[in-house]
Design an enzyme around this catalytic site. Structure first.
Site, PDB file in Angstrom:
ATOM      1  N   ARG A 107      40.475  13.062  46.385  1.00 45.41           N
ATOM      2  CA  ARG A 107      41.452  13.067  47.471  1.00 45.41           C
ATOM      3  C   ARG A 107      42.766  12.356  47.157  1.00 45.41           C
ATOM      4  NH1 ARG A 107      36.510  13.541  49.088  1.00 45.41           N
ATOM      5  NH2 ARG A 107      35.951  14.553  51.047  1.00 45.41           N
ATOM      6  N   HIS A 164      30.323  -4.390  55.612  1.00 48.48           N
ATOM      7  CA  HIS A 164      31.716  -4.708  55.304  1.00 48.48           C
ATOM      8  C   HIS A 164      32.596  -3.457  55.290  1.00 48.48           C
ATOM      9  CE1 HIS A 164      34.935  -7.244  53.845  1.00 48.48           C
ATOM     10  NE2 HIS A 164      35.141  -6.418  52.833  1.00 48.48           N
ATOM     11  N   CYS A 188      42.296   2.251  49.592  1.00 49.82           N
ATOM     12  CA  CYS A 188      41.050   2.969  49.341  1.00 49.82           C
ATOM     13  C   CYS A 188      39.879   2.039  49.630  1.00 49.82           C
ATOM     14  CB  CYS A 188      40.994   3.467  47.899  1.00 49.82           C
ATOM     15  SG  CYS A 188      39.481   4.383  47.555  1.00 49.82           S
ATOM     16  N   GLU A 228      45.050  -6.385  54.632  1.00 51.07           N
ATOM     17  CA  GLU A 228      46.364  -7.023  54.587  1.00 51.07           C
ATOM     18  C   GLU A 228      47.511  -6.033  54.792  1.00 51.07           C
ATOM     19  OE1 GLU A 228      43.321  -9.382  53.231  1.00 51.07           O
ATOM     20  OE2 GLU A 228      43.948  -7.660  52.023  1.00 51.07           O
ATOM     21  N   ILE A 263      35.823   2.077  49.741  1.00 52.55           N
ATOM     22  CA  ILE A 263      34.639   2.820  49.302  1.00 52.55           C
ATOM     23  C   ILE A 263      33.403   2.151  49.898  1.00 52.55           C
ATOM     24  CG2 ILE A 263      33.280   3.591  47.316  1.00 52.55           C
ATOM     25  CD1 ILE A 263      35.917   3.463  45.665  1.00 52.55           C
TER      26      ILE A 263
END
Length: 154
Positions: A131, A92, A84, A62, A86
């Protein structure tokens, strides 16, 4: 010889710049860290809090549509994408990582507005935490440098 070859220093003066930030809420503890370090760095570079518009969206997919709306407004000198992603056990991850990155790039190119893309794409949460602070700070610096560069070029 190009300016980069001359060792020209980057302009990191943020005073008077208007910056838009779009933050994905998915993985909120991590994206909140990105946002916190980004906002702190923008302030240290001289960007006034009144010149920063910070909005959140559900997830990384989005981000681009809101960046596009901000770019359409022509109210911002630079934009910042925070998120972020992961890796999980399914495809996906690739879909979200690739499409969010492509969306951010498309907005930047279509509108000729610099966008610092700090949507992390990592293998695990530990990599994201390692990070988050630096990448949030880096995004602020990229946004300010590129806003100044674009102003100089246009």
């Amino acid at each position: 010889m190009q300016d980069a070859d001359k060792g020209q220093a980057a302009s990191l003066e943020g005073e008077g710049l208007r910056i838009g930030i779009v933050q994905a809420r998915f993985n909120a503890p991590l994206t909140n860290q990105l946002a916190q370090s980004c906002l702190a760095e923008l302030e240290s570079l001289g960007v006034s809090p009144k010149d920063i518009k910070h909005v959140t969206v559900p997830g990384a997919l989005e981000v681009a549509i809101v960046l596009n709306a901000m770019a359409d407004s022509e109210d911002y000198d630079a934009l910042i994408a925070l998120g972020c992603i992961i890796r999980g056990e399914t495809y996906h991850f690739e879909l979200v990582a690739n499409e969010s990155g492509a969306g951010v790039t498309r907005v930047a190119l279509d509108h000729e507005v610099p966008i610092a893309n700090a949507i992390l794409t990592v293998e695990n949460e530990a990599q994201a935490w390692a990070r988050a602070e630096d990448k949030g700070r880096d995004a602020a610096r990229v946004a300010v440098e590129m806003a100044n560069l674009m102003e100089e070029l246009l």
